[in-house]
Motif scaffolding. Structure first.
Motif, PDB file in Angstrom:
ATOM      1  N   GLN A 168       0.971  -0.734   0.773  1.00  0.00           N
ATOM      2  CA  GLN A 168       0.343  -0.130  -0.456  1.00  0.00           C
ATOM      3  C   GLN A 168       0.864   1.391   0.016  1.00  0.00           C
ATOM      4  O   GLN A 168       0.994   1.857  -0.794  1.00  0.00           O
ATOM      5  N   ASP A 169       2.447   1.827   0.373  1.00  0.00           N
ATOM      6  CA  ASP A 169       2.524   2.449   0.535  1.00  0.00           C
ATOM      7  C   ASP A 169       3.895   2.578  -0.657  1.00  0.00           C
ATOM      8  O   ASP A 169       4.881   3.601   0.282  1.00  0.00           O
ATOM      9  N   THR A 181     -18.262  -1.423  10.056  1.00  0.00           N
ATOM     10  CA  THR A 181     -17.259  -1.763  10.179  1.00  0.00           C
ATOM     11  C   THR A 181     -16.882  -3.232   9.974  1.00  0.00           C
ATOM     12  O   THR A 181     -16.384  -3.723  10.071  1.00  0.00           O
ATOM     13  N   LEU A 210     -18.786   4.204  -0.780  1.00  0.00           N
ATOM     14  CA  LEU A 210     -18.316   5.001   0.190  1.00  0.00           C
ATOM     15  C   LEU A 210     -18.955   4.954   1.365  1.00  0.00           C
ATOM     16  O   LEU A 210     -18.585   5.337   2.471  1.00  0.00           O
ATOM     17  N   GLY A 211     -19.782   4.242   1.352  1.00  0.00           N
ATOM     18  CA  GLY A 211     -21.168   3.809   2.349  1.00  0.00           C
ATOM     19  C   GLY A 211     -21.679   4.606   2.397  1.00  0.00           C
ATOM     20  O   GLY A 211     -22.870   5.142   3.392  1.00  0.00           O
ATOM     21  N   ARG A 224     -11.734  -0.249  -2.973  1.00  0.00           N
ATOM     22  CA  ARG A 224     -10.898  -0.034  -1.529  1.00  0.00           C
ATOM     23  C   ARG A 224     -12.114  -0.456  -0.770  1.00  0.00           C
ATOM     24  O   ARG A 224     -13.147  -1.587  -0.683  1.00  0.00           O
ATOM     25  N   ASP A 253      -3.779  -3.915  -0.365  1.00  0.00           N
ATOM     26  CA  ASP A 253      -2.847  -5.148   0.087  1.00  0.00           C
ATOM     27  C   ASP A 253      -2.992  -6.266   0.378  1.00  0.00           C
ATOM     28  O   ASP A 253      -2.050  -7.097  -0.152  1.00  0.00           O
ATOM     29  N   ARG A 294     -15.388   0.782   5.246  1.00  0.00           N
ATOM     30  CA  ARG A 294     -15.885   1.617   3.796  1.00  0.00           C
ATOM     31  C   ARG A 294     -17.495   1.770   3.172  1.00  0.00           C
ATOM     32  O   ARG A 294     -17.936   2.622   2.668  1.00  0.00           O
ATOM     33  N   PHE A 310     -11.324  -0.965   2.837  1.00  0.00           N
ATOM     34  CA  PHE A 310     -10.971  -0.877   4.435  1.00  0.00           C
ATOM     35  C   PHE A 310     -12.586  -0.811   4.950  1.00  0.00           C
ATOM     36  O   PHE A 310     -13.488  -1.127   4.813  1.00  0.00           O
ATOM     37  N   PRO A 311     -12.290  -1.548   6.749  1.00  0.00           N
ATOM     38  CA  PRO A 311     -13.340  -1.635   7.126  1.00  0.00           C
ATOM     39  C   PRO A 311     -14.054  -0.356   7.550  1.00  0.00           C
ATOM     40  O   PRO A 311     -13.589   0.990   7.725  1.00  0.00           O
TER      41      PRO A 311
END
Ligand code: SF4
Lengths: 160, 419
Positions: free
Chosen positions: B184-185, B389, B361-362, B380, B276, B385, B382-383
């Protein structure tokens, strides 16, 4: 602005903007209201346990994900004094500079042994972080960014 | 210099620039989406009275469109008033689609242009040889006020894909693979260029997916050298000329290079929690799915709907699984109607919603409940998202999403084509 003194709140790597400020609150526009949901996606108890003036300490890529400026607005309005991380996502970093939230990037942060709940002192201008009696030097933020932070961000700059 | 450096140099009136340098560049197109009433507020707080270039400024209502709450409706209203007052004509109101796709389809993006949007996935535009990057509200307010913004000239990382794609493999699988390997980075502050024989063979729609998701590695912008296909794609939207000439000098040195054998890449998934967290679809088979979402600026283009329609033709979405489809734009929706994809997919049990971001995006139109599993073609996971959650989100290709709809469990699209 010169020195920061507060309590440490630790988080891991890749804390994304949905964790810093969940998307479901994005329609809010009042800053005080936005400040009530800081870090809610990562820790729903953060708002109740956080003491103003505290410092977030995190791993790599803090603030990744969306461009939402709410992520910085929420931290500022919750009273977060600074964020220290191994690295930052670029839009989040830009937003921090604009809104004068000190974002301190320290790749070797692990060596500092900053622990959740401990006290921390930061001198932004000298580049010193102190916790549990141990001091570490970090490269101070570039002069123009420090100046912007000292002035209170882009808004204050344009007003002056 | 790299093409991206040439764009930044020319836009800031300099003969040349180097990585790391800070320049102040003129912005060709600025875009504000409907998450960002803060731009308007910041504009006034910065002492703004008139927008520097109303003709270069666009607003797109995509994230909360049509408005799901009174608050969102009020934000839209204030933005419409702002545009009227400032003489901004390019206001793309509800249902026009996701900002990145809308700007392309309405001729705002050309090779060599410098486009800034209030959205991280603006990296998408690199697939057309443009410099596209996302910023927050304050930076956009500065663009509205001044017409320019400071940028750090990025290092360029090159990702080379060679080899032919296996059947059932899409650009989404390639980029999930890359993010899973590099993490990811890997590209924070950098430009990511994609090249190689695989990329040349990909359609422009698929190239857009690669550049779109490069932000999931932290990229500032992305780049693919324009070719014949790029020009044919752009011509559909009336773009026939480059804003600046784009070419990379032969002696340009990339900061890093990563090579991938595309022929070895299989249908892939990002497991719940982070983009990732790479896995092969075949190793996840059998997992029950509550909702499947095909849409967004990543996976809601005509090619994605065609892929889904081909797989679902004459089949039904499994009971106990919901299939939500949202075309990325009105233009795509109309094309999908004309080709019969909407009919095919609706008959199979899919539910269509207004072009825009949808539940990506929720915000609305398919939010997931606690404990639910969602398979999405968006970018995406992410939790939280897409809603709760405690929801679990897998990011996959449109082929995998459609194949999985039939059984209601995660399914490798290759297992269908063998039948
Ligand atoms: S579709 Fe999703 S990723 Fe794309 S702009 Fe909308 S919210 Fe962002």
């Amino acid at each position: 602005m010169n020195t920061i003194h507060g309590c440490i709140y630790t988080f891991g790597n890749n804390i994304d903007t949905d964790q810093i400020y969940p998307g479901r609150y994005l329609e809010l526009t009042e800053h005080a209201e936005i400040g009530q949901h800081a870090m809610e996606g990562a820790d729903p108890t953060f708002h109740t346990r956080f003491a103003k003036g505290g410092v977030i300490v995190a791993g790599t890529n803090f603030g990744c994900g969306s461009s939402r400026e709410h992520a910085v607005i929420t931290l500022k309005n919750a009273g977060v004094a600074a964020v220290v991380a191994k690295s930052f996502a670029r839009i989040f970093y830009r937003n921090c500079i604009n809104l004068a939230l000190p974002a301190i990037m320290i790749p070797e942060l692990d060596e500092y042994r900053l622990a959740d709940g401990d006290d921390i002192d930061i001198n932004l201008f000298k580049g010193i972080i102190k916790s549990k009696g141990v001091s570490h030097n970090f490269p101070p933020l570039p002069g123009n960014i420090l100046e912007l932070i000292e002035k209170g961000g882009v808004f204050a700059l344009y007003k002056s | 210099m790299h093409a991206i450096e040439k764009i930044l140099a020319q836009a800031s009136g300099k003969p040349s620039v180097t990585a790391g340098e800070i320049v102040t560049a003129e912005v060709d197109v600025g875009e504000v989406n409907d998450l960002y009433l803060q731009v308007v507020k910041s504009f006034y707080e910065l002492g703004g009275t008139s927008v520097a270039h109303p003709e270069r400024t666009t607003f797109v209502f995509d994230h909360y469109s049509p408005a799901p709450t009174i608050k969102a409706a009020d934000n839209h209203k204030q933005m419409r008033e702002f545009c009227a007052k400032m003489g901004i004509k390019a206001l793309f109101d509800i249902g026009k689609g996701v900002c990145h796709q809308v700007l392309i389809e309405h001729g705002y993006v050309a090779p060599g242009s410098l486009v800034v949007e209030t959205d991280s996935h603006t990296t998408t535009l690199g697939a057309l040889g443009a410099f596209g990057t996302g910023v927050g509200a304050t930076d956009m307010a500065l663009i509205l006020r001044n017409g320019s913004l400071w940028f750090r000239v990025p290092e360029v990382m090159r990702i080379i894909f060679d080899g032919d794609l296996k059947p059932g493999v899409m650009a989404k699988d390639l980029i999930l693979h890359v993010i899973g390997v590099l993490k990811q980075d890997a590209a924070i502050y950098k430009c990511v260029e994609f090249s190689g024989s695989t990329v040349s063979a990909l359609s422009v729609e698929e190239r857009l997916v690669l550049c779109n998701m490069s932000v999931e590695m932290g990229a500032k912008c992305a780049y693919i050298q324009p070719d014949q296909k790029t020009w044919e794609y752009l011509a559909r939207y009336g773009v026939t000329r480059a804003v600046r000439e784009v070419s990379t000098d032969p002696d340009y040195r990339y900061s890093e290079e990563h090579r991938f054998d595309a022929s070895a890449i299989e249908p892939s998934a990002a497991l719940p929690g982070s983009v990732d967290n790479l896995a092969l679809v075949k190793d996840q088979r059998g997992t029950h799915i509550d909702q499947i979402f095909i849409g967004t600026c990543t996976g809601g283009r005509l090619n994605d709907l065609r892929t889904a329609a081909d797989i679902l033709k004459g089949k039904k979405v499994a009971e106990g699984t919901r299939l939500v489809i949202i075309p990325a734009s009105e233009v795509i929706f109309k094309e999908a109607l004309a080709y019969g994809y909407v009919q095919t997919l609706t008959e199979s049990g899919a539910v269509f919603s207004t072009p825009g971001c949808g539940p990506c995006l929720g915000a609305h139109e398919g939010i997931i409940a606690s404990g639910e599993v969602c398979l999405t073609t968006s970018s995406r996971n992410f939790p939280g998202r897409m809603g709760s959650t405690d929801g679990r989100i897998y990011v996959v290709s449109p082929a995998t999403a459609a194949a999985s709809a039939i059984s209601g469990t995660i399914t490798d699209p290759r297992s269908l084509s063998n039948n």
